[in-house]
Enzyme design. Structure first.
Site, PDB file in Angstrom:
ATOM      1  N   THR A  99     -18.308 -14.098 -25.652  1.00  0.00           N
ATOM      2  CA  THR A  99     -18.109 -13.466 -26.963  1.00  0.00           C
ATOM      3  C   THR A  99     -19.462 -13.007 -27.480  1.00  0.00           C
ATOM      4  O   THR A  99     -20.279 -13.816 -27.929  1.00  0.00           O
ATOM      5  CB  THR A  99     -17.468 -14.447 -27.955  1.00  0.00           C
ATOM      6  OG1 THR A  99     -16.215 -14.895 -27.422  1.00  0.00           O
ATOM      7  CG2 THR A  99     -17.227 -13.768 -29.301  1.00  0.00           C
ATOM      8  N   LYS A 178     -12.294  -8.629 -29.879  1.00  0.00           N
ATOM      9  CA  LYS A 178     -12.536 -10.071 -29.799  1.00  0.00           C
ATOM     10  C   LYS A 178     -13.177 -10.603 -31.086  1.00  0.00           C
ATOM     11  O   LYS A 178     -12.739 -11.617 -31.643  1.00  0.00           O
ATOM     12  CB  LYS A 178     -13.430 -10.365 -28.594  1.00  0.00           C
ATOM     13  CG  LYS A 178     -13.995 -11.781 -28.528  1.00  0.00           C
ATOM     14  CD  LYS A 178     -12.911 -12.840 -28.491  1.00  0.00           C
ATOM     15  CE  LYS A 178     -13.529 -14.240 -28.395  1.00  0.00           C
ATOM     16  NZ  LYS A 178     -12.521 -15.307 -28.552  1.00  0.00           N
TER      17      LYS A 178
END
Length: 306
Positions: A99, A178
């Site tokens: 991420t 995300k």
């Protein structure tokens, strides 16, 4: 013969590696690398896994390289080494699952493709428990051919679903999704924490509030997160969603909002609470420790002593 490697052995990586080595129908043992070789060797014992002593060793021997590490700085460092191995990386496929900021992903794609290798942005949704269960949701962006190469290792192996963005030439959008998605998790933890504190302070009781959560949101992440609060699992030696990682996601989200000309008020509040968690608990703080901060603000102990 296709050789697969996985770089990173964090909370998410452990579950992903376990499933990849066990259910990936691999031609040869999965190669893994982590900063701590000792930790890798302990994890690999008895599994269909070979431990690489270095990034160079793992990448040079592999055709497909998955990676999942803690933050932007860490993955930039990994790629800086991986793309400069003797003999080059032409023809290899790199699948990046961390991420990170969309701009970091775009830069990684640029430098990777300049070497003749392929790059797939493939961040994942799901907690460590989902990674362990092979139930992650992958968001894939990159060339269709590269995504097809990693497809056999996604659904049914490490994940349960793929959100395919291969039609879009901008791989950064996978990370925008995300990061945006993670603001929902931040907001959920904020709302649950506020609700449980109000339930306790008003005399309703957290048990009754959780009955509502179970009735309305029982098939969603709300109930497992609620139970983490009511069982005291928001204070633990090894965080499941470490405060530093949650704070990093919040910073990326706020950065995206600013550059897009909008605001994220809930994320701003969560970021402040995460800063308080870090101040009070250090690196052992978890995203759910926000509950303890809100309890203290309401005159309750950080955690109820049993």
């Amino acid at each position: 013969m296709v050789q697969v490697a996985f770089l990173g052995l964090g909370n998410m990586g452990q579950g992903m590696i376990h499933n990849l080595s066990r259910k990936g129908n691999l031609d040869s043992p999965l190669i893994i690398w982590n900063r701590s070789t000792k930790r890798s060797e302990a994890f690999a014992a008895g599994k269909n896994i070979t431990v690489a002593p270095s990034i160079e060793d793992a990448v040079s021997k592999s055709d497909i390289i998955f990676s999942c590490v803690s933050n932007d700085e860490a993955i930039i460092s990994v790629y800086d080494i991986a793309l400069k191995i003797p003999g080059g990386v032409k023809g290899k496929v790199f699948s990046e699952c961390s991420t990170i900021h969309p701009d970091t992903t775009r830069q990684l794609e640029k430098v990777t493709k300049a070497t003749g290798a392929e790059f797939v942005a493939s961040p994942v949704f799901g907690a460590p428990a989902a990674a362990a269960a092979g139930a992650l949701i992958f968001v894939t962006a990159g060339s269709k051919a590269a995504i097809e190469t990693i497809q056999p290792y996604l659904v049914g192996v490490m994940g349960r679903q793929v959100i395919d963005l291969s039609d879009d030439p901008d791989v950064g959008k996978a990370l925008t999704l995300k990061i945006t998605g993670n603001t929902i998790i931040l907001g959920m933890v904020e709302a649950l924490s506020e609700g449980h504190v109000l339930a306790e302070k008003s005399g309703l009781g957290t048990e009754n509030f959780e009955k509502f959560i179970a009735a309305l949101f029982g098939q969603s992440p709300y109930l497992p997160y609620s139970k983490r609060l009511t069982t005291g699992d928001y204070v633990r030696e090894q965080p499941l969603f470490a405060v530093d990682l949650a704070a990093k996601d919040a910073r990326h989200a706020l950065s995206l909002a600013k550059s897009s000309g909008t605001t994220l008020p809930v994320t701003e509040i969560a970021a402040k609470h995460l800063a308080s968690v870090k101040e009070e608990m250090g690196v052992s703080g978890d995203i759910t420790s926000i509950y303890g901060i809100l309890r203290e603000a309401a005159g309750l102990p950080f955690i109820e002593k049993k």
